[in-house]
Design a protein around this motif. Structure first.
Motif, PDB file in Angstrom:
ATOM      1  N   LEU A 166       0.094   3.795  11.848  1.00  0.00           N
ATOM      2  CA  LEU A 166      -0.120   4.815  12.541  1.00  0.00           C
ATOM      3  C   LEU A 166       0.420   4.383  14.077  1.00  0.00           C
ATOM      4  CD1 LEU A 166      -3.673   6.632  12.253  1.00  0.00           C
ATOM      5  CD2 LEU A 166      -1.364   6.984  10.896  1.00  0.00           C
ATOM      6  N   ASN A 200      -8.839  10.899   7.086  1.00  0.00           N
ATOM      7  CA  ASN A 200      -9.814  10.129   6.237  1.00  0.00           C
ATOM      8  C   ASN A 200     -10.982   9.530   6.747  1.00  0.00           C
ATOM      9  OD1 ASN A 200      -6.883   8.871   6.685  1.00  0.00           O
ATOM     10  ND2 ASN A 200      -8.085   7.076   5.616  1.00  0.00           N
ATOM     11  N   GLU A 204      -6.975  -1.800  -5.159  1.00  0.00           N
ATOM     12  CA  GLU A 204      -6.100  -1.366  -6.489  1.00  0.00           C
ATOM     13  C   GLU A 204      -6.208  -2.386  -7.511  1.00  0.00           C
ATOM     14  OE1 GLU A 204      -4.976  -0.906  -3.151  1.00  0.00           O
ATOM     15  OE2 GLU A 204      -3.895  -2.771  -2.930  1.00  0.00           O
ATOM     16  N   LEU A 247      -6.378   5.448  -0.879  1.00  0.00           N
ATOM     17  CA  LEU A 247      -5.605   6.155  -0.251  1.00  0.00           C
ATOM     18  C   LEU A 247      -4.012   5.896  -0.849  1.00  0.00           C
ATOM     19  CD1 LEU A 247      -6.375   5.204   3.468  1.00  0.00           C
ATOM     20  CD2 LEU A 247      -6.828   7.552   2.384  1.00  0.00           C
TER      21      LEU A 247
HETATM   22  O1  PRT Z   1      -6.198  -0.902  12.032  1.00  0.00           O
HETATM   23  P1  PRT Z   1      -6.799  -1.557  10.895  1.00  0.00           P
HETATM   24  O2  PRT Z   1      -6.280  -2.667  10.313  1.00  0.00           O
HETATM   25  O3  PRT Z   1      -8.241  -1.471  11.202  1.00  0.00           O
HETATM   26  O4  PRT Z   1      -6.787  -0.309   9.617  1.00  0.00           O
HETATM   27  P2  PRT Z   1      -6.167  -0.252   8.398  1.00  0.00           P
HETATM   28  O5  PRT Z   1      -5.853  -1.658   7.561  1.00  0.00           O
HETATM   29  O6  PRT Z   1      -7.157   0.560   7.594  1.00  0.00           O
HETATM   30  O7  PRT Z   1      -4.810   0.245   8.667  1.00  0.00           O
HETATM   31  P3  PRT Z   1      -3.845   1.081   7.753  1.00  0.00           P
HETATM   32  O8  PRT Z   1      -2.615   0.841   8.846  1.00  0.00           O
HETATM   33  O9  PRT Z   1      -3.380   0.574   6.583  1.00  0.00           O
HETATM   34  O10 PRT Z   1      -4.320   2.572   7.629  1.00  0.00           O
HETATM   35  C1  PRT Z   1      -4.263   3.329   8.891  1.00  0.00           C
HETATM   36  C2  PRT Z   1      -4.363   4.906   8.360  1.00  0.00           C
HETATM   37  O11 PRT Z   1      -3.033   5.346   7.987  1.00  0.00           O
HETATM   38  C3  PRT Z   1      -4.927   5.054   7.391  1.00  0.00           C
HETATM   39  O12 PRT Z   1      -6.537   5.324   7.562  1.00  0.00           O
HETATM   40  C4  PRT Z   1      -4.501   6.211   6.870  1.00  0.00           C
HETATM   41  O13 PRT Z   1      -5.073   7.536   7.677  1.00  0.00           O
HETATM   42  C5  PRT Z   1      -3.001   6.446   7.316  1.00  0.00           C
HETATM   43  N1  PRT Z   1      -2.019   5.830   5.940  1.00  0.00           N
HETATM   44  C6  PRT Z   1      -1.263   6.803   5.493  1.00  0.00           C
HETATM   45  C7  PRT Z   1      -2.527   4.983   4.982  1.00  0.00           C
HETATM   46  C8  PRT Z   1      -1.434   5.332   4.006  1.00  0.00           C
HETATM   47  N2  PRT Z   1      -0.710   6.240   4.402  1.00  0.00           N
HETATM   48  C9  PRT Z   1      -1.372   4.378   2.839  1.00  0.00           C
HETATM   49  N3  PRT Z   1      -0.625   4.561   2.027  1.00  0.00           N
HETATM   50  N4  PRT Z   1      -3.329   3.971   4.947  1.00  0.00           N
HETATM   51  C10 PRT Z   1      -3.273   3.267   3.779  1.00  0.00           C
HETATM   52  N5  PRT Z   1      -2.521   2.994   2.957  1.00  0.00           N
HETATM   53  C11 PRT Z   1      -2.491   2.158   1.589  1.00  0.00           C
HETATM   54  C12 PRT Z   1      -3.440   2.490   0.737  1.00  0.00           C
HETATM   55  O14 PRT Z   1      -4.774   1.993   1.051  1.00  0.00           O
HETATM   56  C13 PRT Z   1      -2.797   1.650  -0.373  1.00  0.00           C
HETATM   57  O15 PRT Z   1      -3.150   0.112  -0.129  1.00  0.00           O
HETATM   58  O16 PRT Z   1      -1.160   1.880   1.313  1.00  0.00           O
HETATM   59  C14 PRT Z   1      -1.314   1.745  -0.312  1.00  0.00           C
HETATM   60  C15 PRT Z   1      -0.735   3.006  -0.876  1.00  0.00           C
HETATM   61  O17 PRT Z   1       0.408   3.090  -0.497  1.00  0.00           O
HETATM   62  P4  PRT Z   1       1.654   3.778  -1.552  1.00  0.00           P
HETATM   63  O18 PRT Z   1       2.835   4.050  -0.726  1.00  0.00           O
HETATM   64  O19 PRT Z   1       2.186   2.652  -2.448  1.00  0.00           O
HETATM   65  O20 PRT Z   1       1.009   4.938  -2.404  1.00  0.00           O
END
Ligand code: PRT
Length: 283
Positions: free
Chosen positions: A12, A70, A142, A156
């Motif tokens: 973000l 979320n 995952e 997510l």
């Molecule tokens: O800042 P900090 O390190 O504490 O937080 P974090 O590690 O949770 O941050 P980050 O940047 O991963 O996620 C921050 C926010 O971005 C999340 O809470 C969501 O609101 C939003 N967001 C949007 C996502 C994704 N898209 C996303 N795809 N957060 C995480 N993912 C990860 C998901 O967990 C999985 O590992 O990406 C992977 C899947 O992505 P695809 O594109 O392969 O489907």
């Protein structure tokens, strides 16, 4: 001075900084400090871990901030949602190994599901009257089925490529999420005024992105019908062309109906259609 909490780095961060920039707010953040003052607005940004942001706002340490829906839903914070921002879109989904058959949520009954979103998962399973074992983990969800830690995952998803790479398929969507601008209920009246100024700018940026400025030439006999499909902000501007019987029409069209409108305009003999992006839109 209002204090705004923004993710320090991660998914973000860029969009949050870009949004503030489009709102005319430049942060003095060259060295990626934890705090940065805006040059041209009474605003201080705090750069924090994403998951910590709602707590800082709930406690009133920050007046407002940008956070994924979320996380708000999972932790159930009592914050005021000021604006949905349209970036950071993803969904919280349940996924199982790709080679397994799946007909309905009942197939998850008795399974072990790994997740960092145990609150939302638990609520969903309860609503669906399915009983599962929830295994809460901090990250890399995952890989859980692949290493024998769980039968399924709840995580997510945005493009779906992480699930694909790990041999998983999405079977249930628990919620759709996007970044939100949220505010503390503990903010002072003075800071609320600043917040309202910021919100007006955010709204102008968002509206501009969702609309296009359109210019076209049309024969006078179809003008009335064209005006009906191009309502604009109040009504379209119509100016006569040098060529008798023709007019120039200027208006604004919403992005989500753009191509439908263009097809209708073509059918009404519109010509020379120019489409221009809008930078800000203040109603
Ligand atoms: O800042 P900090 O390190 O504490 O937080 P974090 O590690 O949770 O941050 P980050 O940047 O991963 O996620 C921050 C926010 O971005 C999340 O809470 C969501 O609101 C939003 N967001 C949007 C996502 C994704 N898209 C996303 N795809 N957060 C995480 N993912 C990860 C998901 O967990 C999985 O590992 O990406 C992977 C899947 O992505 P695809 O594109 O392969 O489907």
């Amino acid at each position: 001075m209002i204090k705004i909490a923004i993710q320090k780095s991660g998914r973000l961060y860029e969009d949050s900084i870009q949004l503030l920039k489009e709102c005319g707010i430049d942060l003095n953040n060259s060295g990626r400090q934890l705090k940065a003052r805006a040059y041209n607005f009474p605003l201080e940004a705090y750069f924090l871990r994403h998951d910590d942001i709602p707590q800082y706002i709930a406690d009133g340490v920050a007046d407002a901030g940008i956070v994924g829906e979320n996380v708000l839903m999972e932790k159930n914070f009592d914050l005021e949602v000021m604006n949905r921002l349209g970036f950071g879109r993803c969904r919280l989904s349940i996924a199982i190994p790709r080679n397994e058959e799946y007909n309905s949520i009942k197939d998850l009954s008795g399974k072990k599901i790994a997740t960092t979103y145990s609150g939302l998962l638990q609520k969903y399973l309860k609503e669906k009257e399915v009983s599962c074992e929830i295994h809460e983990i901090g990250g890399s969800v995952e890989i859980a089925p692949g290493i024998g830690l769980a039968d399924a995952v709840c995580d997510l998803v945005s493009t779906g490529s992480t699930l694909l790479t790990n041999g998983l398929k999405e079977v249930e969507t628990i919620m759709e999420s996007e970044a939100m601008f949220v505010a503390s209920k503990k903010r002072t009246e003075e800071n609320d005024l600043l917040l309202q100024k910021l919100l007006l700018r955010m709204e102008a940026v968002k509206k501009a992105k969702n609309n296009k400025y359109i210019l076209l030439n049309a024969p006078d006999e179809t003008l009335e019908e064209i005006v009906n499909i191009l309502p604009g902000m109040k009504s379209p501007t119509i100016m006569p062309l040098a060529e008798p019987g023709w007019s120039s029409v200027h208006s604004v069209v919403q992005e989500n109906v753009f191509w439908d409108v263009i097809e209708k305009l073509k059918a009404l003999k519109a010509e020379g259609i120019l489409v221009i992006p809008i930078e800000k839109m203040i109603l």
